[in-house]
Design a protein around this motif. Structure first.
Motif, PDB file in Angstrom:
ATOM      1  N   LEU A   1       0.817  -1.207   0.000  1.00 44.55           N
ATOM      2  CA  LEU A   1       0.000   0.000   0.000  1.00 44.55           C
ATOM      3  C   LEU A   1       0.850   1.256   0.000  1.00 44.55           C
ATOM      4  O   LEU A   1       1.876   1.332   0.673  1.00 44.55           O
ATOM      5  CB  LEU A   1      -0.902   0.028   1.241  1.00 44.55           C
ATOM      6  CG  LEU A   1      -2.019  -1.017   1.333  1.00 44.55           C
ATOM      7  CD1 LEU A   1      -2.724  -0.896   2.678  1.00 44.55           C
ATOM      8  CD2 LEU A   1      -3.017  -0.808   0.209  1.00 44.55           C
ATOM      9  N   ALA A   2       0.390   2.251  -0.768  1.00 50.01           N
ATOM     10  CA  ALA A   2       0.933   3.600  -0.709  1.00 50.01           C
ATOM     11  C   ALA A   2      -0.266   4.552  -0.665  1.00 50.01           C
ATOM     12  O   ALA A   2      -1.414   4.122  -0.788  1.00 50.01           O
ATOM     13  CB  ALA A   2       1.802   3.887  -1.925  1.00 50.01           C
ATOM     14  N   ALA A   3      -0.002   5.841  -0.476  1.00 49.04           N
ATOM     15  CA  ALA A   3      -1.096   6.800  -0.306  1.00 49.04           C
ATOM     16  C   ALA A   3      -2.064   6.797  -1.477  1.00 49.04           C
ATOM     17  O   ALA A   3      -3.290   6.837  -1.296  1.00 49.04           O
ATOM     18  CB  ALA A   3      -0.525   8.199  -0.092  1.00 49.04           C
ATOM     19  N   THR A   4      -1.527   6.737  -2.692  1.00 44.89           N
ATOM     20  CA  THR A   4      -2.376   6.780  -3.890  1.00 44.89           C
ATOM     21  C   THR A   4      -2.020   5.678  -4.876  1.00 44.89           C
ATOM     22  O   THR A   4      -2.195   5.826  -6.084  1.00 44.89           O
ATOM     23  CB  THR A   4      -2.281   8.155  -4.586  1.00 44.89           C
ATOM     24  OG1 THR A   4      -0.918   8.409  -4.926  1.00 44.89           O
ATOM     25  CG2 THR A   4      -2.805   9.265  -3.704  1.00 44.89           C
ATOM     26  N   LYS A   5      -1.537   4.546  -4.336  1.00 49.16           N
ATOM     27  CA  LYS A   5      -1.160   3.456  -5.227  1.00 49.16           C
ATOM     28  C   LYS A   5      -1.199   2.126  -4.463  1.00 49.16           C
ATOM     29  O   LYS A   5      -0.809   2.064  -3.305  1.00 49.16           O
ATOM     30  CB  LYS A   5       0.246   3.698  -5.799  1.00 49.16           C
ATOM     31  CG  LYS A   5       0.674   2.652  -6.817  1.00 49.16           C
ATOM     32  CD  LYS A   5       2.002   3.015  -7.475  1.00 49.16           C
ATOM     33  CE  LYS A   5       3.159   2.804  -6.558  1.00 49.16           C
ATOM     34  NZ  LYS A   5       4.475   2.980  -7.240  1.00 49.16           N
ATOM     35  N   ILE A   6      -1.663   1.093  -5.128  1.00 47.44           N
ATOM     36  CA  ILE A   6      -1.537  -0.253  -4.589  1.00 47.44           C
ATOM     37  C   ILE A   6      -0.807  -1.113  -5.607  1.00 47.44           C
ATOM     38  O   ILE A   6      -1.009  -0.969  -6.804  1.00 47.44           O
ATOM     39  CB  ILE A   6      -2.909  -0.874  -4.233  1.00 47.44           C
ATOM     40  CG1 ILE A   6      -3.884  -0.810  -5.417  1.00 47.44           C
ATOM     41  CG2 ILE A   6      -3.523  -0.192  -3.027  1.00 47.44           C
ATOM     42  CD1 ILE A   6      -5.230  -1.449  -5.126  1.00 47.44           C
ATOM     43  N   THR A   7       0.057  -1.992  -5.072  1.00 47.94           N
ATOM     44  CA  THR A   7       0.919  -2.808  -5.944  1.00 47.94           C
ATOM     45  C   THR A   7       0.783  -4.265  -5.572  1.00 47.94           C
ATOM     46  O   THR A   7       0.803  -4.631  -4.384  1.00 47.94           O
ATOM     47  CB  THR A   7       2.382  -2.375  -5.802  1.00 47.94           C
ATOM     48  OG1 THR A   7       2.495  -0.969  -6.003  1.00 47.94           O
ATOM     49  CG2 THR A   7       3.260  -3.097  -6.808  1.00 47.94           C
ATOM     50  N   LEU A   8       0.659  -5.094  -6.577  1.00 51.45           N
ATOM     51  CA  LEU A   8       0.519  -6.521  -6.371  1.00 51.45           C
ATOM     52  C   LEU A   8       1.854  -7.106  -5.902  1.00 51.45           C
ATOM     53  O   LEU A   8       2.909  -6.826  -6.476  1.00 51.45           O
ATOM     54  CB  LEU A   8       0.090  -7.191  -7.673  1.00 51.45           C
ATOM     55  CG  LEU A   8      -0.354  -8.655  -7.633  1.00 51.45           C
ATOM     56  CD1 LEU A   8      -1.627  -8.800  -6.790  1.00 51.45           C
ATOM     57  CD2 LEU A   8      -0.584  -9.157  -9.053  1.00 51.45           C
ATOM     58  N   VAL A   9       1.837  -7.916  -4.839  1.00 50.83           N
ATOM     59  CA  VAL A   9       3.038  -8.590  -4.359  1.00 50.83           C
ATOM     60  C   VAL A   9       3.247  -9.832  -5.217  1.00 50.83           C
ATOM     61  O   VAL A   9       2.371 -10.704  -5.292  1.00 50.83           O
ATOM     62  CB  VAL A   9       2.905  -8.982  -2.876  1.00 50.83           C
ATOM     63  CG1 VAL A   9       4.097  -9.823  -2.437  1.00 50.83           C
ATOM     64  CG2 VAL A   9       2.796  -7.729  -2.005  1.00 50.83           C
TER      65      VAL A   9
END
Length: 278
Positions: free
Chosen positions: A269-277
């Motif tokens: 998680l980031a403030a304005t981004k989500i990234t697939l692990v």
């Protein structure tokens, strides 16, 4: 089983003539005519066939076409013609349905579509339509539980949200703050009871409540991530409008869903981004 006007019926071929076939119910009572051009290839005597039964010039007639709606249903139907007795709407079978003037709320206009209830006129025993929905929808509901799944038909828009017909029988309301995807009159959806009020009114929500709803949305977000090369530029600090546009949900529901994915170790998680692990 007796022949039901305005309904799909399983009938038996009693006779085949040059002009068409004559059908009866399983007890041999009554007779319905099926035109030659409606007969499927190879139709034979004593064969069972599924047909919709309507009235034409005082006689019971059958069609193998499936209508848009049947007796007791609510459906969005388009006006095809208007004459001295009322408006006629398309049922999808080549036979139009009469909506008498005294059953029109508001007065119908040619080529427009209206939400109509199909009923059997007691005086004429004729299948008719009505947009005077309050005659057929109950104001007070009973026997519902919070979070219960129901079927709804969108009936109209108000200042508070959308009026809906619940389980083909009761009025309900989906409030504006619960609407996270486009709705249109006549749309049929599965929804959930948010609240049964003391006055019998039903509050309805479109999304599945609680953990179950979050898990369902989590699956949608995860699938979207796999389609977007593992990155979506939305997070818990993103604009609610952008979240609603992307996933048709509130920011609160979005945050619960991505929180669920994060706890499972599936995303960063980031403030304005989500990234697939990976």
């Amino acid at each position: 089983m007796t022949i039901q006007l305005g309904k799909m019926n399983s009938l038996v071929v009693n006779e085949i003539a040059y002009e068409g076939a004559y059908l009866t119910d399983d007890s041999g009572n009554g007779e319905v005519f099926l035109k030659k051009e409606e007969m499927p290839n190879g139709l034979s005597v004593k064969q069972e066939i599924e047909v919709f039964v309507f009235e034409e010039q005082g006689n019971l007639t059958a069609t193998t076409k499936t209508p848009i709606a049947q007796l007791g249903d609510f459906a969005l139907l388009q006006v095809t013609s208007i004459n001295a007795i009322g408006a006629f709407v398309d049922m999808g079978i080549g036979k139009e349905l009469l909506v008498p003037y005294n059953e029109q709320r508001p007065k119908f206009e040619l080529s427009r579509s209206y939400l109509v209830h199909l009923y059997l006129d007691k005086a004429s025993q004729r299948l008719c339509g009505s947009s005077n929905l309050n005659k057929f929808v109950k104001q007070e509901a009973t026997g519902f539980k919070k979070s219960q799944e129901v079927s709804i038909i969108v009936a109209g828009r108000t200042d508070l949200g959308f009026k809906v017909i619940v389980n083909n029988e009761y009025w309900g309301m989906v409030f504006t703050d619960q609407v996270f995807k486009p709705l249109f009159i006549g749309q049929k959806l599965q929804a959930y009871v948010a609240k049964l009020r003391e006055d019998g009114k039903l509050d309805i929500r479109l999304s599945k409540p609680g953990v179950a709803g979050s898990n369902e949305l989590s699956d949608v977000i995860y699938d979207k991530l796999t389609q977007e090369n593992g990155v979506i530029h939305l997070g818990d600090k993103s604009d609610p409008i952008a979240i609603k546009k992307a996933f048709g949900c509130s920011k609160a529901n979005f945050k619960r869903a991505i929180g669920h994915l994060f706890k499972e170790g599936k995303i960063d998680l980031a403030a304005t981004k989500i990234t697939l692990v990976k």
